[in-house]
Design a protein around this motif. Sequence first.
Motif, PDB file in Angstrom:
ATOM      1  N   VAL A  58     -22.416 -29.731  28.129  1.00 56.40           N
ATOM      2  CA  VAL A  58     -23.742 -29.798  27.660  1.00 56.40           C
ATOM      3  C   VAL A  58     -23.873 -30.104  26.185  1.00 56.40           C
ATOM      4  N   TYR A  59     -23.320 -29.408  25.374  1.00 52.80           N
ATOM      5  CA  TYR A  59     -23.352 -29.755  23.793  1.00 52.80           C
ATOM      6  C   TYR A  59     -23.218 -31.314  23.801  1.00 52.80           C
ATOM      7  N   ALA A  60     -21.950 -31.640  24.375  1.00 51.44           N
ATOM      8  CA  ALA A  60     -21.598 -33.239  24.172  1.00 51.44           C
ATOM      9  C   ALA A  60     -22.810 -34.150  24.737  1.00 51.44           C
ATOM     10  N   GLU A  61     -23.404 -33.583  25.440  1.00 56.43           N
ATOM     11  CA  GLU A  61     -24.630 -34.760  26.221  1.00 56.43           C
ATOM     12  C   GLU A  61     -25.487 -34.849  24.896  1.00 56.43           C
ATOM     13  N   PHE A  62     -25.873 -33.953  24.299  1.00 54.71           N
ATOM     14  CA  PHE A  62     -26.824 -34.000  23.293  1.00 54.71           C
ATOM     15  C   PHE A  62     -26.335 -34.608  22.036  1.00 54.71           C
ATOM     16  N   PHE A  63     -25.049 -34.450  21.920  1.00 54.07           N
ATOM     17  CA  PHE A  63     -24.371 -35.047  20.618  1.00 54.07           C
ATOM     18  C   PHE A  63     -23.256 -35.892  21.042  1.00 54.07           C
ATOM     19  N   PRO A  64     -23.653 -37.033  21.640  1.00 49.23           N
ATOM     20  CA  PRO A  64     -22.441 -37.862  22.248  1.00 49.23           C
ATOM     21  C   PRO A  64     -21.418 -38.554  21.260  1.00 49.23           C
ATOM     22  N   GLY A  65     -21.956 -38.729  19.907  1.00 52.34           N
ATOM     23  CA  GLY A  65     -21.089 -39.474  18.865  1.00 52.34           C
ATOM     24  C   GLY A  65     -20.408 -38.538  18.048  1.00 52.34           C
ATOM     25  N   ASP A  66     -20.595 -38.902  16.755  1.00 51.40           N
ATOM     26  CA  ASP A  66     -20.117 -37.803  15.907  1.00 51.40           C
ATOM     27  C   ASP A  66     -20.749 -36.368  15.909  1.00 51.40           C
ATOM     28  N   LYS A  67     -20.172 -35.590  16.152  1.00 52.01           N
ATOM     29  CA  LYS A  67     -20.935 -34.304  16.244  1.00 52.01           C
ATOM     30  C   LYS A  67     -20.988 -33.528  14.819  1.00 52.01           C
ATOM     31  N   PRO A  68     -22.232 -32.814  14.916  1.00 55.04           N
ATOM     32  CA  PRO A  68     -22.470 -31.862  13.545  1.00 55.04           C
ATOM     33  C   PRO A  68     -21.231 -30.969  13.411  1.00 55.04           C
ATOM     34  N   ALA A  69     -21.095 -30.417  12.222  1.00 51.21           N
ATOM     35  CA  ALA A  69     -20.330 -29.338  11.948  1.00 51.21           C
ATOM     36  C   ALA A  69     -20.743 -28.063  12.624  1.00 51.21           C
ATOM     37  N   ARG A  70     -19.845 -27.413  13.133  1.00 51.89           N
ATOM     38  CA  ARG A  70     -20.248 -26.065  13.950  1.00 51.89           C
ATOM     39  C   ARG A  70     -19.097 -25.128  13.840  1.00 51.89           C
ATOM     40  N   TYR A  71     -19.608 -23.885  14.128  1.00 56.26           N
ATOM     41  CA  TYR A  71     -18.706 -22.728  14.515  1.00 56.26           C
ATOM     42  C   TYR A  71     -19.160 -22.082  15.658  1.00 56.26           C
ATOM     43  N   CYS A  72     -18.392 -21.350  16.323  1.00 56.88           N
ATOM     44  CA  CYS A  72     -18.675 -20.737  17.636  1.00 56.88           C
ATOM     45  C   CYS A  72     -18.061 -19.174  17.383  1.00 56.88           C
ATOM     46  N   ILE A  73     -18.982 -18.443  17.789  1.00 58.77           N
ATOM     47  CA  ILE A  73     -18.538 -16.935  17.572  1.00 58.77           C
ATOM     48  C   ILE A  73     -18.987 -16.211  18.862  1.00 58.77           C
ATOM     49  N   GLN A  74     -17.929 -15.377  19.419  1.00 56.36           N
ATOM     50  CA  GLN A  74     -18.076 -14.556  20.716  1.00 56.36           C
ATOM     51  C   GLN A  74     -18.914 -13.225  20.070  1.00 56.36           C
ATOM     52  N   CYS A  75     -20.046 -12.969  20.746  1.00 57.66           N
ATOM     53  CA  CYS A  75     -20.862 -11.554  20.231  1.00 57.66           C
ATOM     54  C   CYS A  75     -21.538 -11.023  21.323  1.00 57.66           C
ATOM     55  N   GLY A  76     -22.261 -10.186  21.136  1.00 58.56           N
ATOM     56  CA  GLY A  76     -23.424  -9.774  21.850  1.00 58.56           C
ATOM     57  C   GLY A  76     -24.475 -10.299  21.624  1.00 58.56           C
ATOM     58  N   LEU A  77     -25.457 -10.561  22.232  1.00 58.28           N
ATOM     59  CA  LEU A  77     -26.719 -11.030  21.932  1.00 58.28           C
ATOM     60  C   LEU A  77     -27.963 -10.059  22.395  1.00 58.28           C
ATOM     61  N   VAL A  78     -28.959 -10.206  21.587  1.00 60.18           N
ATOM     62  CA  VAL A  78     -30.283  -9.371  21.528  1.00 60.18           C
ATOM     63  C   VAL A  78     -30.498  -9.009  23.276  1.00 60.18           C
ATOM     64  N   LYS A  79     -30.745 -10.027  23.825  1.00 58.09           N
ATOM     65  CA  LYS A  79     -30.931  -9.833  25.435  1.00 58.09           C
ATOM     66  C   LYS A  79     -29.936  -9.947  26.210  1.00 58.09           C
ATOM     67  N   PRO A  80     -29.570  -8.927  27.098  1.00 61.16           N
ATOM     68  CA  PRO A  80     -28.035  -8.944  27.706  1.00 61.16           C
ATOM     69  C   PRO A  80     -28.058  -9.887  28.962  1.00 61.16           C
ATOM     70  N   GLU A  81     -29.063 -10.524  29.330  1.00 57.91           N
ATOM     71  CA  GLU A  81     -28.849 -11.806  30.160  1.00 57.91           C
ATOM     72  C   GLU A  81     -28.527 -12.998  29.540  1.00 57.91           C
ATOM     73  N   ALA A  82     -28.811 -13.188  28.051  1.00 51.73           N
ATOM     74  CA  ALA A  82     -28.539 -14.408  27.355  1.00 51.73           C
ATOM     75  C   ALA A  82     -26.955 -14.472  27.230  1.00 51.73           C
ATOM     76  N   LEU A  83     -26.453 -15.601  27.526  1.00 51.41           N
ATOM     77  CA  LEU A  83     -25.191 -16.000  27.463  1.00 51.41           C
ATOM     78  C   LEU A  83     -24.898 -16.982  26.262  1.00 51.41           C
ATOM     79  N   VAL A  84     -25.834 -17.855  25.587  1.00 52.95           N
ATOM     80  CA  VAL A  84     -25.695 -18.446  24.555  1.00 52.95           C
ATOM     81  C   VAL A  84     -27.055 -18.668  23.594  1.00 52.95           C
ATOM     82  N   GLU A  85     -26.749 -18.726  22.285  1.00 48.63           N
ATOM     83  CA  GLU A  85     -27.841 -18.929  21.351  1.00 48.63           C
ATOM     84  C   GLU A  85     -27.178 -19.902  20.348  1.00 48.63           C
ATOM     85  N   ILE A  86     -27.909 -20.845  19.973  1.00 48.84           N
ATOM     86  CA  ILE A  86     -27.621 -21.942  19.031  1.00 48.84           C
ATOM     87  C   ILE A  86     -28.637 -21.909  17.556  1.00 48.84           C
TER      88      ILE A  86
END
Length: 127
Positions: A58-86
């Motif tokens: 899905v990320y690639a759909e919103f950033f199809p060309g050169d992508k912004p810098a990023r990092y990904c971290i696996q962690c717990g989120l505030v809401k248990p049902e939440a799977l991703v936050e950006i």
Amino acid sequence: MIDVDANVVHVGDAAAQTRHVLNIIKSMVGTAGGTMDDVTFNSIFLTDWANYAAINKVYAEFFPGDKPARYCIQCGLVKPEALVEIASIAHVKKQAVTCDSQGLPAENRSPWFTEAGSPDCQFRPRT
């Protein structure tokens, strides 16, 4: 992945939650006069690496060309049902804004932002 009433949407679907979050970011950047090309950095927080491929597709759909810098971290989120936050950083050139008599922009209102401030209608997050 959280709606305007602070409810988690698309429970159990990391791709749909990612799309929801990125649509909100797109709306906010658009309200400021920018596009997703103005996003320069994303911090991505996910609860399970097993969801990484779905999130990245899905990320690639919103950033199809050169992508912004990023990092990904696996962690717990505030809401248990939440799977991703950006969290995004966008650099948008300041534009002239036509304001109404209350100091609010006359166009491009977003449900995620209120605009206030006279004379140049500075953007500020809704509280």
